[in-house]
Write a protein that holds these residues in place. Structure first.
Motif, mmCIF file in Angstrom:
data_model
loop_
_atom_site.group_PDB
_atom_site.id
_atom_site.type_symbol
_atom_site.label_atom_id
_atom_site.label_comp_id
_atom_site.label_asym_id
_atom_site.label_seq_id
_atom_site.Cartn_x
_atom_site.Cartn_y
_atom_site.Cartn_z
ATOM 1 N N ASP A 5 0.860 -1.174 0.000
ATOM 2 C CA ASP A 5 0.000 0.000 0.000
ATOM 3 C C ASP A 5 0.903 1.233 0.000
ATOM 4 O O ASP A 5 1.231 1.782 1.039
ATOM 5 N N LEU A 6 1.305 1.644 -1.193
ATOM 6 C CA LEU A 6 2.268 2.731 -1.352
ATOM 7 C C LEU A 6 1.566 4.084 -1.218
ATOM 8 O O LEU A 6 0.600 4.367 -1.913
ATOM 9 N N LEU A 7 2.073 4.920 -0.324
ATOM 10 C CA LEU A 7 1.527 6.256 -0.120
ATOM 11 C C LEU A 7 2.319 7.322 -0.863
ATOM 12 O O LEU A 7 1.756 8.320 -1.310
ATOM 13 N N LEU A 8 3.646 7.131 -0.984
ATOM 14 C CA LEU A 8 4.491 8.134 -1.609
ATOM 15 C C LEU A 8 5.747 7.489 -2.165
ATOM 16 O O LEU A 8 6.381 6.676 -1.496
ATOM 17 N N ASP A 9 6.098 7.870 -3.388
ATOM 18 C CA ASP A 9 7.376 7.483 -3.997
ATOM 19 C C ASP A 9 7.947 8.754 -4.600
ATOM 20 O O ASP A 9 7.582 9.151 -5.703
ATOM 21 N N ASP A 10 8.823 9.433 -3.834
ATOM 22 C CA ASP A 10 9.303 10.754 -4.209
ATOM 23 C C ASP A 10 10.818 10.789 -4.088
ATOM 24 O O ASP A 10 11.369 11.068 -3.016
ATOM 25 N N GLY A 11 11.506 10.503 -5.187
ATOM 26 C CA GLY A 11 12.960 10.478 -5.165
ATOM 27 C C GLY A 11 13.463 9.411 -4.209
ATOM 28 O O GLY A 11 13.110 8.232 -4.342
ATOM 29 N N PRO A 12 14.260 9.804 -3.196
ATOM 30 C CA PRO A 12 14.811 8.812 -2.278
ATOM 31 C C PRO A 12 13.845 8.428 -1.165
ATOM 32 O O PRO A 12 14.158 7.561 -0.346
ATOM 33 N N LEU A 13 12.679 9.072 -1.111
ATOM 34 C CA LEU A 13 11.745 8.863 -0.005
ATOM 35 C C LEU A 13 10.572 7.992 -0.431
ATOM 36 O O LEU A 13 9.944 8.232 -1.457
ATOM 37 N N ILE A 14 10.286 6.988 0.396
ATOM 38 C CA ILE A 14 9.149 6.098 0.180
ATOM 39 C C ILE A 14 8.310 6.095 1.453
ATOM 40 O O ILE A 14 8.850 6.031 2.558
ATOM 41 N N SER A 72 21.739 6.059 1.918
ATOM 42 C CA SER A 72 22.165 6.257 3.303
ATOM 43 C C SER A 72 22.129 7.727 3.718
ATOM 44 O O SER A 72 21.832 8.037 4.878
ATOM 45 N N LYS A 73 22.437 8.651 2.787
ATOM 46 C CA LYS A 73 22.417 10.069 3.141
ATOM 47 C C LYS A 73 21.013 10.507 3.537
ATOM 48 O O LYS A 73 20.816 11.196 4.552
ATOM 49 N N CYS A 74 20.039 10.107 2.754
ATOM 50 C CA CYS A 74 18.660 10.481 3.060
ATOM 51 C C CYS A 74 18.152 9.762 4.304
ATOM 52 O O CYS A 74 17.380 10.319 5.088
ATOM 53 N N ALA A 75 18.587 8.536 4.505
ATOM 54 C CA ALA A 75 18.208 7.813 5.716
ATOM 55 C C ALA A 75 18.703 8.537 6.957
ATOM 56 O O ALA A 75 17.985 8.661 7.954
ATOM 57 N N ALA A 76 19.940 9.053 6.904
ATOM 58 C CA ALA A 76 20.510 9.783 8.033
ATOM 59 C C ALA A 76 19.745 11.077 8.286
ATOM 60 O O ALA A 76 19.499 11.447 9.445
ATOM 61 N N ARG A 77 19.347 11.769 7.221
ATOM 62 C CA ARG A 77 18.602 13.018 7.393
ATOM 63 C C ARG A 77 17.219 12.768 7.981
ATOM 64 O O ARG A 77 16.743 13.542 8.827
ATOM 65 N N GLN A 213 10.109 16.915 6.670
ATOM 66 C CA GLN A 213 10.747 17.598 5.550
ATOM 67 C C GLN A 213 11.300 16.572 4.568
ATOM 68 O O GLN A 213 11.885 15.561 4.988
ATOM 69 N N HIS A 214 11.112 16.847 3.288
ATOM 70 C CA HIS A 214 11.729 15.998 2.271
ATOM 71 C C HIS A 214 13.241 16.034 2.480
ATOM 72 O O HIS A 214 13.832 17.117 2.661
ATOM 73 N N PRO A 215 13.924 14.885 2.450
ATOM 74 C CA PRO A 215 15.358 14.861 2.772
ATOM 75 C C PRO A 215 16.273 15.515 1.736
ATOM 76 O O PRO A 215 17.450 15.740 2.019
ATOM 77 N N ILE A 216 15.740 15.880 0.571
ATOM 78 C CA ILE A 216 16.551 16.555 -0.457
ATOM 79 C C ILE A 216 16.070 17.986 -0.673
ATOM 80 O O ILE A 216 16.839 18.937 -0.636
ATOM 81 N N ARG A 217 14.779 18.173 -0.885
ATOM 82 C CA ARG A 217 14.236 19.497 -1.208
ATOM 83 C C ARG A 217 13.934 20.332 0.048
ATOM 84 O O ARG A 217 13.832 21.545 -0.032
ATOM 85 N N TYR A 218 13.730 19.673 1.152
ATOM 86 C CA TYR A 218 13.430 20.300 2.438
ATOM 87 C C TYR A 218 12.059 20.978 2.489
ATOM 88 O O TYR A 218 11.802 21.803 3.364
#
Length: 221
Positions: A5-14, A72-77, A213-218
């Protein structure tokens, strides 16, 4: 496990809606992280290992939104946002009984019990070492005084802190356990989602919304 049940697929964020009764993470399937990894393999067509960052978790019997990171970068953020309490977490829960106040704050000192795998509330000032403060806000959405199994209260909960079993113990210790949560006092035992696995019994607690916050765009999501 059923289809993801996918809610969001936005770049590195799921973001995924986790069903009740399965763990967020486990060395072996079925688990939510295995299902997400399999979905990524199918989407990308890449065989082999798939990286998946898991910045937070939900208890096995709880349903609702869980976020993952593809690198890993986005996971850390994301993990930093959760650690710094920058993520707004909203839950819906169905409680046994009718709460006396329409809204309020619950504040306790909690401690994990490694023997029982439960969380305990500590009131004795001489025993506060090793405890953590737990705070949540709640408001009543609806009451069901004539429910066939006894009165019920549907509440919206905003977690200010995020402790192990926090919502479950804070309401359960006051005589208003989450329906189905026999670990913390519920008189109602729900049927297992998997008839061969008693550990999959759900409870009526749902992670309704995350604001982060989105981990890339904020920007706020």
């Amino acid at each position: 496990m059923n289809d993801l049940d996918l809610l969001l697929d936005d770049g590195p964020l799921i973001a995924v809606n986790k069903p009740a009764g399965i763990p967020t993470q486990s060395p072996t399937p079925p688990s939510l992280d295995h299902s997400v990894r399999e979905w990524i393999r199918q989407e990308t067509g890449k065989p082999g290992q798939v990286y998946l960052g898991i910045p937070h978790r939900l208890d096995r019997p709880v349903s609702g939104v869980v976020t993952f990171a593809r690198n890993s970068k986005c996971a850390a953020r994301l993990a930093e946002q959760f650690a710094e309490r920058q993520v707004k977490k909203t839950y819906w829960g169905l409680l046994e009984g009718v709460l006396p106040q329409k809204r309020g704050m619950l504040v306790d000192r909690l401690r994990k019990n490694p023997l029982s795998k439960k969380t305990e509330i500590v009131d004795d000032e001489d025993e506060l070492e090793g405890t953590q403060e737990a705070r949540l806000l709640y408001r009543i959405l609806e009451t069901f005084s004539e429910h066939e199994s006894g009165p019920r209260t549907l509440v919206e909960i905003e977690l200010i802190t995020g402790r192990m079993h926090q919502i479950r113990i804070q309401f359960g210790s006051r005589g208003f356990p989450v329906v189905g949560d026999t670990l913390y006092g519920s008189q109602t035992q729900l049927e297992p989602l998997d008839r061969n696995d008693d550990g999959s019994r759900p409870i009526f607690l749902h992670a309704r919304e995350l604001k982060l916050q989105h981990p890339i765009r904020y920007d706020e999501l």
